[in-house]
Design an enzyme around this catalytic site. Structure first.
Site: not given
Length: 140
Positions: A44, A48-49, A55, A57, A89, A92
């Site tokens: 991952n 900051a944004c 991710c 995956e 998630c 993904c």
């Protein structure tokens, strides 16, 4: 195949070490096994944004696709959660589905134990590339 899965899980745990997660401190690694037995690792990468983070995956899948691989046997996902298997998630899961629904997803714990599910089990009644070619009504 059992040795390949052990190696896949090991590589996912190794990939976790490269995670860039200064905000969440939640490290995730993934390793992908292609149909011709190539391995691709990903981690991952936060930003900051927050919605620009990627991710593990999707990183592994993108690396594989960028090198010409589009058929996968399995992916393993690793995190630092001791008491729970790491689960992909929704985004993904949909990216995995783009490349088929019958390949395996190994959700792991740091001790190497794992739970295996298929992409189809993780994303039932899914939308995929084949759905774009189904017959549609013609409305102008």
């Amino acid at each position: 195949m059992e040795d390949k899965i052990r190696e896949l899980i090991r590589q996912s745990q190794e990939a976790k070490g490269q995670a860039y997660c200064p905000y969440s401190k939640f490290r995730v690694g993934a390793a992908l096994l292609t149909d011709n037995d190539c391995y691709f690792k990903g981690c991952n990468v936060e930003n900051a944004c927050t919605n620009l983070g990627v991710c593990a995956e999707r990183t592994a899948i993108t690396k594989a696709v960028s090198e010409g691989h589009k058929t996968f046997k399995a992916i393993a996902i690793a995190s630092d959660m001791e008491d729970k298997f790491i689960s992909p998630c929704g985004a993904c899961r949909q990216v995995m589905r783009e490349f088929g629904s019958k390949w395996d997803v190994y959700m792991t714990k740091p001790d190497g134990s794992h739970k295996k599910m298929t992409v189809d089990e993780l994303l039932p009644i899914s939308f995929g590339p084949d759905d774009l070619s189904v017959k549609k009504i013609n409305k102008n």
